[in-house]
Design a protein around this motif. Structure first.
Motif, PDB file in Angstrom:
ATOM      1  N   GLU A 145      -0.781  -0.228  27.090  1.00 20.37           N
ATOM      2  CA  GLU A 145      -0.965  -1.849  26.384  1.00 20.37           C
ATOM      3  C   GLU A 145       0.427  -2.582  26.167  1.00 20.37           C
ATOM      4  OE1 GLU A 145      -3.522  -0.743  22.497  1.00 20.37           O
ATOM      5  OE2 GLU A 145      -2.225   1.166  22.686  1.00 20.37           O
ATOM      6  N   PRO A 146       0.528  -3.102  27.305  1.00 24.49           N
ATOM      7  CA  PRO A 146       2.011  -4.059  27.489  1.00 24.49           C
ATOM      8  C   PRO A 146       2.012  -5.162  26.595  1.00 24.49           C
ATOM      9  CG  PRO A 146       0.282  -4.973  29.008  1.00 24.49           C
ATOM     10  CD  PRO A 146       0.332  -3.693  29.054  1.00 24.49           C
ATOM     11  N   TRP A 147       0.630  -5.513  26.267  1.00 21.17           N
ATOM     12  CA  TRP A 147       1.594  -7.167  24.943  1.00 21.17           C
ATOM     13  C   TRP A 147       1.975  -6.849  24.356  1.00 21.17           C
ATOM     14  CZ3 TRP A 147      -3.347  -4.850  26.319  1.00 21.17           C
ATOM     15  CH2 TRP A 147      -3.746  -3.880  25.825  1.00 21.17           C
ATOM     16  N   LYS A 148       2.480  -4.958  23.382  1.00 17.99           N
ATOM     17  CA  LYS A 148       2.963  -4.478  22.770  1.00 17.99           C
ATOM     18  C   LYS A 148       4.121  -5.019  22.645  1.00 17.99           C
ATOM     19  CE  LYS A 148      -1.000  -1.740  20.996  1.00 17.99           C
ATOM     20  NZ  LYS A 148      -2.146  -0.487  20.421  1.00 17.99           N
ATOM     21  N   ILE A 149       4.313  -4.398  23.632  1.00 13.00           N
ATOM     22  CA  ILE A 149       6.449  -5.008  23.587  1.00 13.00           C
ATOM     23  C   ILE A 149       6.914  -6.526  22.937  1.00 13.00           C
ATOM     24  CG2 ILE A 149       6.184  -2.503  25.195  1.00 13.00           C
ATOM     25  CD1 ILE A 149       6.755  -4.950  27.760  1.00 13.00           C
ATOM     26  N   GLY A 150       6.324  -6.835  23.498  1.00 17.41           N
ATOM     27  CA  GLY A 150       6.567  -8.794  23.083  1.00 17.41           C
ATOM     28  C   GLY A 150       6.931  -8.652  24.994  1.00 17.41           C
ATOM     29  N   HIS A 151       7.077 -10.072  24.458  1.00 11.53           N
ATOM     30  CA  HIS A 151       7.693 -11.377  25.442  1.00 11.53           C
ATOM     31  C   HIS A 151       8.392 -11.904  26.015  1.00 11.53           C
ATOM     32  CE1 HIS A 151       2.943 -11.003  27.008  1.00 11.53           C
ATOM     33  NE2 HIS A 151       2.895 -11.586  26.368  1.00 11.53           N
ATOM     34  N   GLY A 152       9.534 -11.234  24.277  1.00  9.86           N
ATOM     35  CA  GLY A 152      11.553 -12.043  24.851  1.00  9.86           C
ATOM     36  C   GLY A 152      10.823 -12.971  24.012  1.00  9.86           C
ATOM     37  N   LEU A 153      12.218 -13.263  23.813  1.00 15.68           N
ATOM     38  CA  LEU A 153      12.729 -14.693  23.579  1.00 15.68           C
ATOM     39  C   LEU A 153      12.053 -15.860  23.983  1.00 15.68           C
ATOM     40  CD1 LEU A 153      15.687 -13.751  20.605  1.00 15.68           C
ATOM     41  CD2 LEU A 153      12.870 -13.566  20.544  1.00 15.68           C
ATOM     42  N   GLN A 154      11.290 -16.852  24.079  1.00 17.28           N
ATOM     43  CA  GLN A 154      10.595 -17.297  24.579  1.00 17.28           C
ATOM     44  C   GLN A 154      11.080 -18.667  24.234  1.00 17.28           C
ATOM     45  OE1 GLN A 154       9.265 -16.853  27.517  1.00 17.28           O
ATOM     46  NE2 GLN A 154      10.101 -15.091  26.855  1.00 17.28           N
ATOM     47  N   THR A 155      11.632 -19.759  24.796  1.00 24.15           N
ATOM     48  CA  THR A 155      11.806 -21.008  24.719  1.00 24.15           C
ATOM     49  C   THR A 155      11.015 -22.073  24.984  1.00 24.15           C
ATOM     50  OG1 THR A 155      13.349 -21.569  27.157  1.00 24.15           O
ATOM     51  CG2 THR A 155      14.065 -21.156  24.854  1.00 24.15           C
ATOM     52  N   TYR A 159       6.309 -17.112  30.694  1.00 19.14           N
ATOM     53  CA  TYR A 159       6.377 -15.589  30.989  1.00 19.14           C
ATOM     54  C   TYR A 159       4.920 -14.919  32.209  1.00 19.14           C
ATOM     55  CZ  TYR A 159       4.390 -16.090  26.578  1.00 19.14           C
ATOM     56  OH  TYR A 159       3.025 -16.142  25.530  1.00 19.14           O
ATOM     57  N   GLU A 160       3.852 -16.032  32.093  1.00 14.44           N
ATOM     58  CA  GLU A 160       2.542 -15.157  32.373  1.00 14.44           C
ATOM     59  C   GLU A 160       2.629 -14.627  33.725  1.00 14.44           C
ATOM     60  OE1 GLU A 160      -1.329 -14.931  31.957  1.00 14.44           O
ATOM     61  OE2 GLU A 160      -0.078 -16.062  30.962  1.00 14.44           O
ATOM     62  N   ALA A 161       4.078 -14.984  34.945  1.00 17.59           N
ATOM     63  CA  ALA A 161       3.440 -13.943  36.031  1.00 17.59           C
ATOM     64  C   ALA A 161       4.710 -12.810  35.768  1.00 17.59           C
ATOM     65  CB  ALA A 161       5.036 -14.915  37.114  1.00 17.59           C
ATOM     66  N   LEU A 162       4.832 -12.560  34.497  1.00 19.63           N
ATOM     67  CA  LEU A 162       5.288 -11.362  34.156  1.00 19.63           C
ATOM     68  C   LEU A 162       4.654 -10.710  33.465  1.00 19.63           C
ATOM     69  CD1 LEU A 162       9.588 -12.717  32.627  1.00 19.63           C
ATOM     70  CD2 LEU A 162       8.613 -11.085  34.689  1.00 19.63           C
ATOM     71  N   ASN A 163       3.819 -11.335  32.448  1.00 18.45           N
ATOM     72  CA  ASN A 163       2.887 -10.420  31.720  1.00 18.45           C
ATOM     73  C   ASN A 163       1.766  -9.785  32.864  1.00 18.45           C
ATOM     74  OD1 ASN A 163       1.426 -10.354  29.383  1.00 18.45           O
ATOM     75  ND2 ASN A 163       0.114 -11.477  30.128  1.00 18.45           N
ATOM     76  N   MET A 164       0.945 -11.119  33.588  1.00 21.77           N
ATOM     77  CA  MET A 164       0.215 -10.285  34.861  1.00 21.77           C
ATOM     78  C   MET A 164       0.930  -9.795  35.532  1.00 21.77           C
ATOM     79  SD  MET A 164      -1.183 -14.259  36.536  1.00 21.77           S
ATOM     80  CE  MET A 164      -2.293 -13.270  37.612  1.00 21.77           C
ATOM     81  N   SER A 165       1.771  -9.314  35.780  1.00 23.98           N
ATOM     82  CA  SER A 165       3.092  -8.350  36.824  1.00 23.98           C
ATOM     83  C   SER A 165       2.555  -7.068  35.901  1.00 23.98           C
ATOM     84  CB  SER A 165       4.218  -8.460  37.554  1.00 23.98           C
ATOM     85  OG  SER A 165       4.578  -7.153  37.875  1.00 23.98           O
ATOM     86  N   LEU A 166       2.958  -7.232  34.600  1.00 22.60           N
ATOM     87  CA  LEU A 166       2.929  -5.649  33.507  1.00 22.60           C
ATOM     88  C   LEU A 166       1.261  -5.024  33.460  1.00 22.60           C
ATOM     89  CD1 LEU A 166       5.020  -6.395  30.654  1.00 22.60           C
ATOM     90  CD2 LEU A 166       5.759  -4.360  32.540  1.00 22.60           C
ATOM     91  N   SER A 167       0.830  -6.024  32.769  1.00 27.62           N
ATOM     92  CA  SER A 167      -1.252  -6.121  33.148  1.00 27.62           C
ATOM     93  C   SER A 167      -1.585  -5.311  34.349  1.00 27.62           C
ATOM     94  CB  SER A 167      -1.772  -6.994  33.132  1.00 27.62           C
ATOM     95  OG  SER A 167      -1.772  -7.814  31.785  1.00 27.62           O
ATOM     96  N   ALA A 168      -1.269  -5.588  35.966  1.00 21.50           N
ATOM     97  CA  ALA A 168      -1.328  -5.075  36.695  1.00 21.50           C
ATOM     98  C   ALA A 168      -1.077  -2.978  37.149  1.00 21.50           C
ATOM     99  CB  ALA A 168      -1.115  -5.610  38.440  1.00 21.50           C
ATOM    100  N   ALA A 169       0.547  -3.472  36.424  1.00 25.26           N
ATOM    101  CA  ALA A 169       1.053  -2.681  36.358  1.00 25.26           C
ATOM    102  C   ALA A 169       0.768  -1.218  36.088  1.00 25.26           C
ATOM    103  CB  ALA A 169       2.898  -2.333  36.173  1.00 25.26           C
ATOM    104  N   ARG A 170       0.090  -1.402  34.823  1.00 25.28           N
ATOM    105  CA  ARG A 170      -0.731  -0.424  34.068  1.00 25.28           C
ATOM    106  C   ARG A 170      -1.205   0.385  34.855  1.00 25.28           C
ATOM    107  NH1 ARG A 170      -4.287  -2.476  29.735  1.00 25.28           N
ATOM    108  NH2 ARG A 170      -5.908  -4.291  31.062  1.00 25.28           N
ATOM    109  N   MET A 171      -2.656  -0.530  36.276  1.00 21.83           N
ATOM    110  CA  MET A 171      -3.731   0.391  36.802  1.00 21.83           C
ATOM    111  C   MET A 171      -2.545   1.592  37.971  1.00 21.83           C
ATOM    112  SD  MET A 171      -5.855  -1.018  35.279  1.00 21.83           S
ATOM    113  CE  MET A 171      -7.007  -0.203  36.420  1.00 21.83           C
TER     114      MET A 171
END
Length: 214
Positions: A145-155, A159-171
């Motif tokens: 459940e990578p979305w629960k850690i937060g995406h950092g402080l965004q200006t 971060y979409e590429a990082l989010n996609m990488s996290l989602s892929a990593a869980r597999m």
């Protein structure tokens, strides 16, 4: 101050809130790509020249430290620091500013907060009670459940590429490979505030990958 509380849906399985405090996360204004703060010429008086305190709330759980910014900031978002990744928590107060700095292998994160001794003592107690044998299981929960850690402080929304990488990593079952993949996504386009969550995941996954499989 409008801060959405950390709810049951934000927590990982088996996670519970131990302490919550109103706090500010300190960021570097230039690094974050922000315009100069209006009163920057006076901020040196409290040890904050070139810095900005992002208002929000810090939560301590049995797994991590979570910061959630409120919506009235120039910078918004959430990030997590995992207990097994914390190497030191120290009182870094300057003049009248009460603050604590949390150090990991990848970052120093400073919070302006009242009750610094209580916060440090409680974090240290939770760190001492965390069984390092549980790191691998915690890493598995984060990747599930990578979305629960937060995406950092965004200006900006970079971060979409990082989010996609996290989602892929869980597999994957290889924590070290997942950490490398995420780390390779972080480059000069990002500042440390934006990738705070991703950096802490890299730290956790690296530690999990270093533990012998059972």
């Amino acid at each position: 101050m409008a801060i959405a509380p950390l709810s049951h849906e934000d927590l990982l399985p088996g996670e519970g809130i131990i302490l919550r405090k109103n706090a500010n996360a300190v960021i570097d204004v230039r690094e974050a790509g922000l315009s100069r703060f209006a009163f920057d010429d006076l901020m040196w008086l409290v040890g904050m020249r070139g810095k900005e305190a992002i208002g929000g709330r810090v939560y301590l759980t049995n797994y991590r430290l979570v910061f959630k910014a409120h919506r009235f900031n120039r910078v918004r978002g959430t990030f997590s620091v995992f207990l097994p990744s914390i190497e030191e928590v120290r009182d870094s107060s300057f003049a009248v500013t009460r603050q604590a700095t949390v150090s990991t292998a990848t970052q120093d994160l400073t919070f302006v907060v009242w009750g610094v001794p209580q916060l440090i003592d409680t974090i240290d107690q939770c760190r001492a009670e965390f069984d390092d044998a549980y790191i691998t299981e915690l890493a598995t929960l984060v990747l599930a459940e990578p979305w629960k850690i937060g995406h950092g402080l965004q200006t900006v929304a970079r971060y979409e590429a990082l989010n996609m990488s996290l989602s892929a990593a869980r597999m994957r079952g290889d924590f070290s490979a997942a950490a490398t993949t995420i780390a390779n996504m972080i480059d000069s386009r990002f500042n440390r505030a934006e990738v705070a969550g991703a950096l802490q995941v890299v730290d956790l996954l690296t530690r999990a990958g270093e533990r012998p499989s059972t």
